[in-house]
Write a protein that holds these residues in place. Structure first.
Motif, mmCIF file in Angstrom:
data_model
loop_
_atom_site.group_PDB
_atom_site.id
_atom_site.type_symbol
_atom_site.label_atom_id
_atom_site.label_comp_id
_atom_site.label_asym_id
_atom_site.label_seq_id
_atom_site.Cartn_x
_atom_site.Cartn_y
_atom_site.Cartn_z
ATOM 1 N N UNK A 123 -1.737 -5.463 -15.613
ATOM 2 C CA UNK A 123 -2.180 -4.427 -16.552
ATOM 3 C C UNK A 123 -3.025 -3.350 -15.865
ATOM 4 N N UNK A 124 -2.905 -3.247 -14.557
ATOM 5 C CA UNK A 124 -3.585 -2.192 -13.822
ATOM 6 C C UNK A 124 -2.605 -1.055 -13.542
ATOM 7 N N UNK A 125 -3.126 0.057 -13.053
ATOM 8 C CA UNK A 125 -2.304 1.214 -12.701
ATOM 9 C C UNK A 125 -2.385 1.426 -11.193
ATOM 10 N N UNK A 126 -1.240 1.690 -10.561
ATOM 11 C CA UNK A 126 -1.202 1.848 -9.113
ATOM 12 C C UNK A 126 -0.349 3.054 -8.732
ATOM 13 N N UNK A 127 -0.603 3.576 -7.539
ATOM 14 C CA UNK A 127 0.216 4.636 -6.966
ATOM 15 C C UNK A 127 0.518 4.266 -5.520
ATOM 16 N N UNK A 128 1.453 4.973 -4.906
ATOM 17 C CA UNK A 128 1.780 4.768 -3.495
ATOM 18 C C UNK A 128 1.197 5.914 -2.678
ATOM 19 N N UNK A 129 0.438 5.571 -1.651
ATOM 20 C CA UNK A 129 -0.090 6.546 -0.709
ATOM 21 C C UNK A 129 0.414 6.195 0.682
#
Length: 484
Positions: A123-129
């Protein structure tokens, strides 16, 4: 009433008449939720709304869902509701403790263990860097220790080398990623020895001295950091700098971050590689990019694990008229938090009968807390109004272990008719919650603080599909509905 009662019967029987559903959703007081839309699917549905591709924009996803780059075709079993909400409770105590002064950042006062590893990212939010620059084979040096960041533009070594999945955290200050070594056969971690632009900060550097409560001594003249989290985990290692690539053409040279060498920070077979701290502290991404992007960012959390949202740095175009704006508050006791003044809550278009003093503690916006916590008086009024409008549905036993006391038995029901809930912030910034942000595990997705003195914590369930703008430079927080 002639129209409403037959409609209720249709919904209770699990009916799915499009005409009836449309009629219900147009009603001022109610909206209709398709419960199946909240269930994860094995395939990524992508974006439900066209995202604002403006250069500094990147997709946002749930790290355990099918939209994640690490997804392997099988949905991860979710943690129990009790495990998930136990972590939520610890995080809420952590946030409230900063305001009350009962939490010491460097020690991490709360050590109650979390039973399931996935509760750290579910239930977390993630992005790709991308971290670092690609070195040629002749440039790879095992155990390389470079000088402190000198202003290298990071372009001489080639394109960014290592993609990393990082969780967005709006109430922490120090960004970090996992660094080698790791025990996996195919190590997904960032290797500083393979980046020509990597630098470890010396212990006498200004960056090291600015760590404050996150400083963790010195090792071989390399500055050490440590960040403790309320679930008992931590990240520690060498405080460093390297090239950060957010999106094509948008890079941050000399990006200061923690090179995590502690398995407790997220090591092992995890779908994430670190945390992207977005707080208001001097070490956060926002502080480091304020001169370029105006000290502002926004994100939109998707309605389910099978959908994508987005994250972008800078103030979106037309924000003044597209967003409901409210002043950003600053509490000297917790300067890293993003806060606003919640002035009222409406249910079915009617404001709760609560004295304004009940909202005086303000509201903290948090990207990682799952459910919203309200002052005790406000929650009591919300619960009563919600139960009254949900009287047609069978009640289920409360979930005391998860602090959810207004639950329903939706067996055989697909479409649920929910009262509309809106949060009203200072300067009449009205934010109606998306229908996907009202229930959590068939329960009302709110709970109560111990009293009225602690601030509201606006959780990520209530933020679904809403673009939330944190404009520190302009001194405002903005909300744009149905953005993703």
């Amino acid at each position: 009433m002639v129209v409403v009662l037959p409609l209720l019967l249709v919904l209770l029987l699990g009916g799915s008449s499009p005409t009836a559903l449309a009629a219900a959703d147009e009603h001022d007081e109610f909206t209709v939720l398709d419960l199946s839309s909240l269930k994860p699917h094995a395939a990524c549905s992508g974006h439900r709304v066209t995202p604002p591709h403006n250069g500094s924009w990147v997709p946002l996803y749930h790290p355990l869902g099918p939209c994640s780059p690490s997804y392997r075709g099988t949905l991860a079993a979710p943690p129990s509701l009790a495990d998930l909400l136990r972590q939520d409770r610890l995080r809420a105590r952590h946030i409230h403790g900063k305001v009350s002064g009962h939490f010491r950042e460097s020690k991490g006062s709360y050590k109650e263990p979390v039973a399931v590893e996935e509760t750290q990212v579910h239930h977390q939010a993630a992005i790709t860097i991308a971290m670092g620059t690609q070195s040629t084979s002749s440039q790879v040096r095992t155990g390389f220790i470079g000088p402190a960041a000198t202003g290298d533009d990071g372009t001489s070594g080639g394109p960014p080398a290592v993609s990393q999945t990082v969780v967005l955290d709006t109430t922490s200050d120090v960004p970090w990623v996992d660094c080698v070594p790791c025990a996996l056969a195919e190590c997904p971690y960032y290797d500083p020895a393979r980046s020509s632009s990597y630098a470890a900060f010396p212990c006498n550097s200004s960056a090291c001295k600015q760590l404050g409560p996150y400083a963790n001594g010195c090792a071989g003249n390399q500055c050490q950091y440590r960040v403790a989290y309320p679930d008992g985990s931590s990240s520690s290692g060498t405080y460093s700098s390297d090239l950060l690539t957010i999106s094509s053409g948008h890079t941050v040279t000399d990006f200061r971050f923690g090179c995590n060498q502690n398995g407790g920070g997220g090591g092992g077979p995890s779908p994430t590689n670190g945390f992207l701290a977005l707080g208001r502290g001097a070490q956060s991404l926002m502080a480091q990019t304020s001169s370029t992007y105006g000290n502002a960012f926004s994100y939109c959390l998707p309605q389910s694990e099978s959908d994508k949202g987005f994250f972008q740095i800078g103030v979106p175009g037309g924000a003044a008229y597209r967003f409901a704006m409210t002043p950003m508050l600053r509490d000297p006791r917790a300067p890293a938090q993003y806060r606003a003044l919640l002035a009222a809550v409406t249910v079915g278009g009617q404001p709760l009968n609560v004295a304004p003093e009940a909202f005086a503690a303000g509201a903290v916006l948090d990207s990682r807390t799952a459910i919203t916590r309200l002052p005790l008086t406000v929650y009591g009024a919300l619960r009563a109004a919600f139960r009254d409008r949900m009287a047609a549905y069978r009640r289920a036993p409360p979930r005391p272990e998860a602090e959810l006391d207004t639950c329903y038995d939706f067996a055989g029901v697909r479409y649920v008719r929910l009262p509309r809930i809106a949060l009203v912030f200072d300067r009449n910034a009205v934010v109606e919650l998306d229908r996907s942000g009202i229930l959590f595990g068939d329960c009302l997705a709110f709970t109560a603080n111990d009293d009225d003195s602690a601030p509201t914590i606006l959780g990520n369930t209530q933020q679904r599909t809403i673009e939330v703008l944190h404009d520190v430079g302009g001194g405002n927080i903005g909300f744009r509905r149905q953005a993703c």
